[in-house]
Design an enzyme around this catalytic site. Structure first.
Site, PDB file in Angstrom:
ATOM      1  N   TYR A 144       0.858  -1.183   0.000  1.00 14.28           N
ATOM      2  CA  TYR A 144       0.000   0.000   0.000  1.00 14.28           C
ATOM      3  C   TYR A 144       0.889   1.226   0.000  1.00 14.28           C
ATOM      4  CZ  TYR A 144      -3.485   3.446   1.508  1.00 14.28           C
ATOM      5  OH  TYR A 144      -4.317   4.554   1.599  1.00 14.28           O
ATOM      6  N   ASP A 239       9.236   2.734   0.078  1.00 13.48           N
ATOM      7  CA  ASP A 239       8.172   3.345   0.873  1.00 13.48           C
ATOM      8  C   ASP A 239       8.344   2.840   2.298  1.00 13.48           C
ATOM      9  OD1 ASP A 239       5.947   4.245   2.107  1.00 13.48           O
ATOM     10  OD2 ASP A 239       4.520   3.521   0.603  1.00 13.48           O
ATOM     11  N   LYS A 267       4.020   8.279   9.356  1.00 14.96           N
ATOM     12  CA  LYS A 267       3.690   7.673  10.644  1.00 14.96           C
ATOM     13  C   LYS A 267       4.649   8.145  11.760  1.00 14.96           C
ATOM     14  CE  LYS A 267       0.686   4.333   8.636  1.00 14.96           C
ATOM     15  NZ  LYS A 267       0.817   3.972   7.229  1.00 14.96           N
TER      16      LYS A 267
END
Ligand SMILES: *Cc1c(COP(=O)(O)O)cnc(C)c1O
Length: 422
Positions: A144, A239, A267
């Protein structure tokens, strides 16, 4: 356990908020539960609006590696916000966090801060296309990368190499610019480069995927991606929105010894605020406006409160022995957990302090494997754990996280709950 207030809060939210939630997974549909409304969080514990307390293994999707509401981080936040929440003009906390990011991620020679992981990956992809003057992006099924159009693409059924949009509203023409291949399948990547190597701008990958549940890269897979992208003049984008500052202070790239051209962070780097980053090779980053022709901008980019929360978090994480301590606790927990899990026909996939219990007896090394796990049974496990005051990441295809706030006693209770689950 009473959920009256959460039920009521959900009904009220449904009147004004589409689906009652601001991110779909929070609706808890895939685990057959109703959304919980949280009133506060401290350390490893969430308290909902009914006063129920849950030990949190989701931690805002891995953000709170130090636990919720860490006193030093909160102090830094209060100090920053007392000077005003945003200026839209450069401020010192931006450079302070950029310096820390560069120190721990040497591959990120230059960095840009943005407000979400989605934005970070979207910007990195545009930059890679601008730099290489090519249009195809190669990604992997089950990874994702946020919800930008070009990344909401998965492998089409049937014809290999043909991808399709995984969301309505993404034009076929956009989906056609993305190839999605099985993770850990070097042969499929080699084939794609043989056929379309001239058109591939970048390979974007979660170096250790956490968004199909935790899946480990096989021995040579990441070094192979490094070699083949370099051979064909494509960029390699890691990522690390989840793995950055999670697997080590220098993320997966430090742990696994592979240096990408561009990296995205999110995050943990925002310390609980909406901040994310992309960065990498200076010659590539030099193409960004105002120096170069690739446009990228943001009203709240580099927000001083978010930068301060991130910087304080990274300072604590970089203290000597922090990751060794977390790893040691994780090792003990996972040794016992995996034994209990295998007795139940459940697979534990784990790296560092992130893990997924897959309700399947087969090894999980790709999205296809992950999807074969028993989602119904995971749903019952989620609800059983919730009834016993544990909040897990609410899908079979997600990662769970440990923090320095989880106690040995709590972890022991987790194991004993799994042992008694039927
Ligand atoms: C969470 C996540 C994103 C998206 O970040 P948002 O802040 O939710 O937009 C992108 N990539 C990875 C690997 C993620 O885990």
């Amino acid at each position: 356990m009473r959920h009256t207030n959460s039920v009521q809060a959900y009904e009220e939210a449904l009147r004004y908020i589409s689906g009652g939630v601001n991110s779909p997974v929070r609706a808890l549909r895939s685990v057959g539960a109703q959304p919980l409304f949280i009133r506060k969080a401290k350390g490893d514990t969430l308290t909902d609006v009914d006063g129920n307390r849950f030990t949190d293994f989701c931690l805002s999707w891995g953000v709170f590696i130090l636990g919720h509401a860490h006193p030093s981080v909160n102090k830094a936040i209060r100090k920053a916000v007392s000077n005003g929440a945003s200026y839209g003009i450069p401020s010192l906390p931006e450079t302070a966090l950029a310096r820390l990011v560069n120190q721990h991620f040497p591959s990120m020679e230059k960095v840009r801060f943005v407000s979400s992981g989605t934005e970070a990956v979207m910007s990195a992809v545009r930059l890679a296309r601008g730099f290489t003057r090519r249009s195809i992006i190669l990604k992997f099924d089950g990874c994702y990368h946020g919800h930008a159009d070009h990344l909401l693409v998965s492998a089409g059924s049937g014809v290999a190499g043909l991808s399709r949009a995984s969301s309505a509203g993404v034009p076929e023409a956009f989906a056609a610019c993305t190839l999605s291949l099985p993770f850990n399948d070097a042969e499929a990547v080699a084939r794609a480069f043989r056929e379309r190597g001239e058109d591939i701008a970048a390979v974007v990958v979660e170096p250790v995927p956490a968004n199909m549940g935790v899946v480990l890269p096989e021995n040579d897979f990441l070094p192979f991606l490094r070699r083949i992208t370099a051979q064909h003049g494509a960029l390699l984008i890691f990522d690390e929105v989840i793995t950055g500052f999670r697997l080590s202070i220098g993320g997966a790239q430090q742990l696994l010894g592979v240096r990408p051209d561009l990296t995205t962070l999110g995050k943990i780097v925002g310390g609980g605020f909406p901040a994310a980053a992309f960065g990498g090779r200076s010659d590539v980053m030099a193409l960004l406006a105002p120096d170069g022709p690739v446009y990228q901008a943001g009203t709240l980019s580099g927000n001083p409160v978010a930068m301060s929360a991130g910087a304080k978090t990274l300072q604590i994480l970089s203290q000597k022995g922090y990751y060794a301590g977390l790893e040691e606790k994780a090792d003990r927990f996972f040794a016992e957990l995996s034994e209990v899990a295998s007795g139940k026909g459940v697979r534990l996939n784990r790296m560092g302090s992130m893990f997924t219990l897959f309700f399947t007896s087969h090894p999980v090394r790709s999205f296809a494997d992950a999807k074969r796990a028993d989602q119904q049974r995971f749903g019952s496990f989620f609800r059983y754990m919730l009834a016993n005051n544990f909040y897990l990441s609410p899908s079979q295809l997600e990662a769970n996280f440990l923090s320095s706030a989880h106690s040995e006693r709590t972890l022991g209770r987790f194991i004993s709950l799994l042992k008694h689950f039927s």
